[in-house]
Design an enzyme around this catalytic site. Structure first.
Site, PDB file in Angstrom:
ATOM      1  N   THR A 223       0.908  -1.251   0.127  1.00  0.00           N
ATOM      2  CA  THR A 223      -0.033   0.011  -0.038  1.00  0.00           C
ATOM      3  C   THR A 223       0.737   1.387  -0.155  1.00  0.00           C
ATOM      4  OG1 THR A 223      -1.777  -1.162   1.123  1.00  0.00           O
ATOM      5  CG2 THR A 223      -1.788   1.308   1.238  1.00  0.00           C
ATOM      6  N   GLU A 243      -3.114  -2.950  -7.020  1.00  0.00           N
ATOM      7  CA  GLU A 243      -3.636  -4.144  -6.247  1.00  0.00           C
ATOM      8  C   GLU A 243      -2.621  -4.147  -5.268  1.00  0.00           C
ATOM      9  OE1 GLU A 243      -5.886  -6.125  -6.871  1.00  0.00           O
ATOM     10  OE2 GLU A 243      -6.250  -6.347  -9.043  1.00  0.00           O
ATOM     11  N   CYS A 277      -1.026 -12.214  -1.226  1.00  0.00           N
ATOM     12  CA  CYS A 277      -1.896 -11.035  -0.985  1.00  0.00           C
ATOM     13  C   CYS A 277      -3.123 -11.276  -0.375  1.00  0.00           C
ATOM     14  CB  CYS A 277      -1.975  -9.752  -2.267  1.00  0.00           C
ATOM     15  SG  CYS A 277      -2.650 -10.853  -3.608  1.00  0.00           S
TER      16      CYS A 277
END
Ligand code: NAD
Length: 469
Positions: A223, A243, A277
């Site tokens: 992020t 993503e 993830c």
């Protein structure tokens, strides 16, 4: 091994000027990659831009044929690719790991090549005729992570190429050889310069994302880096698919059969040794079945072999790099210090190699523990006890990420009702992390935006054009 060596020799940089890439399990040098700079990025974008009109002009049929041939080339070199991936990334050849990842590359490529994106007739009522179709954007930058380097690189490149874009791909500096190998194999079937790798550090990625001739950035990673990419791309208003990181919650209802779900829970969390993830990263289990679920998942964990990926007996591997290993260790140590119960594992496993960490199940933890609140991205799963479903839903939703989530129950309808209350891009029922090329995938909140796969994925690497009249 000799074909793998031939492929490595072809993609490898001069050891005098290149950077050595270690085997993740042993530390031995596998090969060398070039140290490319901002000038190399500029040159790659210029070449991709020059190649784009002819690639676009091939039309869907022409591109489909080339991409299907590239998928065949991947299949023909699958074992060499899987071996390089296994050594560099650490994931074993066997199990849902290196061979599985290479197989997913050709599967997703074939799907992108053959998915139709029809012109949509928006209005046709005798007075107005309006239609919308989708055109290539130009050059797409594909910036990827180290956990599934080939597969995620393919998720970015395949739809982009299919729609007539050319691609400059920047792999993670932790796993460049795998991506160089994959692109080398694909380029046996693709025209020159439609898919160009650049091997740079993060700053080179920033330069690529900010490049004025890049029309779209497909980014998969943390992020934090996603925010930087958004800033880099902002000057140019380049389109973005982000993503990003996740911290997926699973909620187990009291009506489950713990034995029946234990293996799926385990792999939902530990696929790719937890470096995924959309893996299960915090599991909320109702108090009525808590002890039985903890015991059943721990029993699976004890049986699953971890070790060097080239050994066919292993299905779990090392943490890919030292920085990530330290995060996993730190979060497990923090849980221990706060009184959590380590049911299995809980320690480094240096006897297996440098960055190995034992398969770890942590019980008697709660929201507010670092291992629950932060993304561990490694082989450690915290299991949290709950008594009230509303509290479990609130816990699942309380973090600022929302990639995936799951609900586990013997009653599918009840599970679906709870699934609708979870704020995540995908909510699975009685499974976690399973993906399909026809089912769009993407995150919400700080897990990013934009969808990949299927028709939605093709639209995201195109520009819409309406013709009205
Ligand atoms: P990362 O953000 O550190 O690196 C990703 C890529 O970005 C690398 O290629 C890196 O070199 C590049 N980069 C670094 N700084 C940059 C900058 N300023 N500008 C442009 N590029 C830059 O991520 P990682 O450690 O490789 O991957 C792990 C993270 O990725 C985890 O948080 C995981 O959850 C997330 N992830 C998300 C998905 C998803 O689909 N949502 C998939 C895999 C991984």
């Amino acid at each position: 091994m000799s074909e793998t060596t031939a492929l490595l020799d072809r993609i490898q940089a001069d050891p005098e000027t290149g950077r050595a890439i270690p085997d993740a399990a042993t530390g031995e040098t596998i090969g060398y990659v070039p140290k490319q700079t901002a000038d190399d990025v500029d040159a790659a974008v210029a070449r991709a831009q020059a190649a784009q009109p002819a690639w676009d002009a091939l039309g869907h049929e022409g591109r489909r044929a080339a991409l299907l041939a590239a998928a065949d080339a991947i299949d023909a070199h699958a074992e060499e690719l899987a071996t390089i991936l296994s050594r560099e990334q650490g994931k074993p050849l066997n199990g849902p790991n290196a061979r599985f990842e290479v197989g997913a590359c050709s599967t997703w490529l074939r799907d992108a090549a053959t998915t139709e994106l029809e012109t949509e007739v928006l209005v046709d009522d005798g007075e107005t005729y309006a239609e919308m179709s989708y055109q290539a954007l130009g050059v797409v930058a594909a910036i990827g992570p180290w956990n599934w380097p080939m597969m995620i690189g393919m998720w970015q490149s395949a739809p982009s190429l299919r729609m007539g874009n050319t691609v400059v791909a920047k792999p993670s500096s932790s796993t460049p050889l795998s991506v160089l190998a994959l692109i080398d194999v694909m380029n046996q079937a693709l025209p020159a310069d439609v898919l160009i790798p650049v091997v740079t550090n993060g700053a080179g990625g920033g330069h690529l994302a900010a490049h004025p001739d890049v029309a779209k950035v497909m980014f998969t990673g943390s992020t934090e880096t996603g925010r930087r990419i958004a800033e880099s791309a902002g000057g140019n208003l380049a389109r973005l698919t982000l993503e990003l990181g996740g911290n997926d919650a699973g909620i187990v209802l009291p009506d489950v059969d713990p034995q029946a779900i234990a293996e799926d829970l385990f792999w939902g969390a530990f696929i790719n040794t937890g470096q995924t993830c959309a893996a299960l990263k915090r599991l909320y289990v109702h108090e009525d079945v808590y002890d039985d679920v903890v015991d059943a998942v721990a029993a699976v964990a004890r049986q699953v072999p971890m070790g060097n990926g080239l050994d066919e007996g292993n299905v779990l591997g090392p943490v890919q790099n030292a920085a990530q290993f330290e995060i996993v260790q730190e979060l497990v140590e923090d849980a221990k210090a706060r009184g959590a119960r380590i049911v299995v594992g809980g320690e480094a496993a240096p006897e297996l190699g440098a960055n190995f960490f034992q398969t770890t199940i942590v019980a008697e933890v709660a929201d507010g523990y670092r291992i629950v609140d932060e993304e561990q991205f490694g082989p450690a799963l915290p299991i949290i006890r709950y008594s009230d479903i509303d509290e479990a839903v609130a816990s699942a939703n309380r973090l600022d990420v929302g990639l995936g989530g799951s609900v586990w129950s013997g009653d599918r309808e009840k599970a679906r009702e709870i699934a609708k209350r979870l704020r995540a891009g995908t909510v699975w029922i009685n499974q976690h992390g399973t993906l399909h090329p026809k089912v769009p995938f993407g995150g919400v909140k700080q897990s990013g935006y934009g969808l990949e796969f299927s028709v939605a994925g093709l639209k995201s690497v195109s520009e819409p054009r309406v013709i009205n009249g």
